[in-house]
Design an enzyme around this catalytic site. Structure first.
Site, PDB file in Angstrom:
ATOM      1  N   TYR A 150      -5.554   8.159  -0.074  1.00  0.00           N
ATOM      2  CA  TYR A 150      -5.026   7.147  -0.992  1.00  0.00           C
ATOM      3  C   TYR A 150      -5.759   7.288  -2.337  1.00  0.00           C
ATOM      4  CZ  TYR A 150      -3.801   5.036   3.563  1.00  0.00           C
ATOM      5  OH  TYR A 150      -3.355   4.798   4.841  1.00  0.00           O
ATOM      6  N   CYS A 168      -9.088  -3.647  -0.424  1.00  0.00           N
ATOM      7  CA  CYS A 168      -8.773  -4.803  -1.282  1.00  0.00           C
ATOM      8  C   CYS A 168      -8.255  -5.959  -0.442  1.00  0.00           C
ATOM      9  CB  CYS A 168      -7.761  -4.411  -2.357  1.00  0.00           C
ATOM     10  SG  CYS A 168      -6.230  -3.750  -1.691  1.00  0.00           S
TER      11      CYS A 168
HETATM   12  N1  SAH Z   1      -8.409   5.252  -4.940  1.00  0.00           N
HETATM   13  C1  SAH Z   1      -7.589   4.976  -6.090  1.00  0.00           C
HETATM   14  C2  SAH Z   1      -6.282   4.245  -5.789  1.00  0.00           C
HETATM   15  C3  SAH Z   1      -6.279   3.210  -4.714  1.00  0.00           C
HETATM   16  S1  SAH Z   1      -4.838   2.207  -4.697  1.00  0.00           S
HETATM   17  C4  SAH Z   1      -8.388   4.244  -7.146  1.00  0.00           C
HETATM   18  O1  SAH Z   1      -9.455   3.720  -6.884  1.00  0.00           O
HETATM   19  O2  SAH Z   1      -7.948   4.215  -8.295  1.00  0.00           O
HETATM   20  C5  SAH Z   1      -4.019   2.771  -3.246  1.00  0.00           C
HETATM   21  C6  SAH Z   1      -3.190   4.013  -3.465  1.00  0.00           C
HETATM   22  O3  SAH Z   1      -2.586   4.377  -2.237  1.00  0.00           O
HETATM   23  C7  SAH Z   1      -2.045   3.872  -4.465  1.00  0.00           C
HETATM   24  O4  SAH Z   1      -2.219   4.843  -5.451  1.00  0.00           O
HETATM   25  C8  SAH Z   1      -0.781   4.118  -3.627  1.00  0.00           C
HETATM   26  O5  SAH Z   1       0.208   4.820  -4.334  1.00  0.00           O
HETATM   27  C9  SAH Z   1      -1.320   4.972  -2.506  1.00  0.00           C
HETATM   28  N2  SAH Z   1      -0.568   4.972  -1.227  1.00  0.00           N
HETATM   29  C10 SAH Z   1       0.133   3.975  -0.659  1.00  0.00           C
HETATM   30  N3  SAH Z   1       0.571   4.338   0.564  1.00  0.00           N
HETATM   31  C11 SAH Z   1       0.127   5.610   0.780  1.00  0.00           C
HETATM   32  C12 SAH Z   1       0.237   6.525   1.872  1.00  0.00           C
HETATM   33  N4  SAH Z   1       0.890   6.192   2.979  1.00  0.00           N
HETATM   34  N5  SAH Z   1      -0.359   7.725   1.756  1.00  0.00           N
HETATM   35  C13 SAH Z   1      -1.048   8.048   0.632  1.00  0.00           C
HETATM   36  N6  SAH Z   1      -1.179   7.227  -0.426  1.00  0.00           N
HETATM   37  C14 SAH Z   1      -0.596   6.018  -0.363  1.00  0.00           C
END
Ligand code: SAH
Length: 500
Positions: A357, A453
């Site tokens: 993610y 979160c």
């Molecule tokens: N680590 C990053 C973003 C975290 S937010 C930071 O700190 O900036 C969570 C992220 O998970 C988002 O960008 C969303 O698009 C992504 N996401 C949601 N479901 C997902 C999945 N099944 N597999 C991979 N990424 C996913």
């Protein structure tokens, strides 16, 4: 901010037939429209006071734990009800005057009436409660060591918990009796609670001043040029939102005008007025969104003046941020959070790390400074484009990014023989997919660092990892969103049999 909607779930939406329900509600120890004295015993997850009257639960917006308050019952369900705060009979020592003049109308903040210290204590307690109730996990008592359970540290708060946001997204509307003009004028602000009427706002106390300035400048400039606000009901009008972004470390400023159509009347004059009034502006963009939707951005962004990105730094790493990129909104605390994640990863330079993610690769690049190789995965393709560009911008070659669901991509990596020493996850509010947790257990990294979160899905997922052979050593709540109910935390898990 990752998400900012939290809805009460559960049985509340189930309705029993009217007559039967009426009879049941008549048997309750409180009645609608009646006034009572309530004892407030807790703070709900939307910041509302949880009150008791004759053993019955009433949610009271604006009341604080430990208070005795006068309330009037607004709405009743079988198990609980909602009441309006009429007066405070005994105030909590943690009660403070909310400094924001529009606090009660806006709804963007929920905890300004609670002292900042008490907010931080409440956020820690929320994490503890979730770990215990949902995760059925043993938490060490305050001041006790990890031999008695998971150590949940005091929340890391901000020394100056105001004006912390680097991004404003403000809806534009038209007020027929608007300021400064008999024919009315443009307003920029927030939706009145429970409606889509836009209320004008001069300042948002959790927003960087620069963003307030940008919004005011665009509102005045557009008004002076006769540019019309978009009207949700008719679908007519042009200007929908102003999005302002400020790079805290670079001072760079991006202005995005979200419009319901391609052409902006007096476009060059508008750009000129913005440049004149915002001397530091680096990028002025237009995003076109002609759909009938609450989603702010449309698919197409064009540059009206300057660059298509602004730069900012987190620690030593530079990031290019485009109009629609996800970028953490509290830069000061983001660094605190990422440093904690890095600290928990305990890297020596030899490790293979997976960042699940990963968004635009912020945590991945942070980790890559101290790891042999980092693999990042993220479901949004544009974010992965940004992540690759950011790796290049920083000359980092030991990172590899892939687009796709983490629960699909990581099992494929496993098939390819990738064996991580550390897995970092930072999922959205719904937590990790069950298939991902299974893969983590199968891959057996020494450490798992879980950035969350949402304490309830964190607790649920920690239970699964604990049952699969991991031990949660410590959890560090970090206050990313002062004065709101959002709670961010980072947890360290180690595989049983390895040193914490
Ligand atoms: N680590 C990053 C973003 C975290 S937010 C930071 O700190 O900036 C969570 C992220 O998970 C988002 O960008 C969303 O698009 C992504 N996401 C949601 N479901 C997902 C999945 N099944 N597999 C991979 N990424 C996913």
């Amino acid at each position: 901010m990752k998400t900012n909607k939290s809805k009460r779930r559960g049985g509340a939406s189930r309705q029993s037939p009217g007559a039967a329900q009426g009879a049941e509600l008549r048997d309750l120890p409180v009645a609608k429209n009646e006034e009572y004295l309530a004892d407030i015993v807790g703070l709900g997850h939307d910041g509302e006071g949880v009150g008791r009257v004759n053993g019955f639960t009433l949610f009271v917006q604006g009341a604080l734990p430990g208070e005795k308050v006068r309330v009037k019952v607004l709405k009743l369900k079988k198990q609980y009800g909602y009441a309006k705060l009429l007066g405070i009979v005994e105030a909590s020592p943690d009660r403070v005057d909310a400094p924001c003049p529009i606090y009660s109308q806006c709804g963007g903040c929920q905890l300004q009436h609670l002292s900042y210290d008490a907010q931080l204590r409440w956020k820690r307690q929320l994490v503890v409660d979730n770990l215990e109730r949902i995760g059925k996990l043993q938490v060490a008592g305050e001041g006790e060591g990890e031999s008695t359970g998971i150590v949940v540290h005091p929340t890391l708060g901000m020394s100056e918990p105001w004006r912390y946001r680097n991004k404003a997204q403000v809806p534009i509307g038209y007020n027929p009796a608007g300021p400064g003009s008999e024919e009315g004028g443009l307003v920029a602000g927030f939706y009145a609670q429970g409606s889509h009427r836009i209320i004008d706002m001069d300042a948002c106390l959790i927003q960087h001043e620069q963003n307030d300035d940008v919004v005011r400048v665009v509102k005045q400039a557009a008004d002076s040029l006769g540019i019309r606000a978009y009207n949700e009901e008719t679908g007519r009008g042009l200007l929908r939102h102003v999005v302002a972004r400020y790079g805290f470390h670079t001072g760079e400023i991006m202005v995005v005008l979200v419009t319901n159509g391609e052409s902006i009347p007096h476009r060059d004059e508008l750009v000129g007025l913005i440049r004149e009034a915002v001397p530091g502006v680096t990028s002025i963009c237009q995003n076109i969104n002609t759909r009938t939707t609450n989603v702010i951005f449309g698919d197409r962004t064009v540059v009206l003046w300057g660059r298509d990105v602004i730069y900012d730094t987190i620690g030593d790493i530079r990031f290019a941020i485009s109009a629609r990129s996800f970028y953490q909104v509290n830069p000061v605390q983001t660094e605190v959070l990422y440093r904690k994640a890095l600290d928990f990863a305990a890297l020596t330079g030899e490790e293979t790390v997976i960042d699940a993610y990963c968004g635009i690769g912020t945590i991945s690049l942070f980790l890559a400074q101290q790891a042999r190789k980092v693999y990042g995965v993220e479901i949004v393709a544009e974010a992965i484009d940004d992540a690759r560009a950011n790796a290049q911008l920083n000359g980092m070659r030991n990172v590899q990014f892939e687009t796709g669901p983490a629960e699909v991509v990581i099992p494929a990596w496993r098939q390819q023989g990738i064996a991580p020493d550390v897995i970092v996850v930072d999922p959205p509010r719904k937590g990790c997919d069950a298939a991902l947790l299974e893969t983590i257990l199968a891959m057996q990294p020494e450490r798992v660092v879980y950035v969350s979160c949402n304490p309830s899905t964190l607790a649920r997922d920690l239970r699964v990892l604990e049952d699969g052979g991991y031990r949660t050593v410590e959890v560090q709540p970090v206050d990313m969103f002062p004065h709101t109910v959002h709670v961010e935390s980072v947890a360290l898990l180690v595989r049983n049999g390895t040193e914490g």
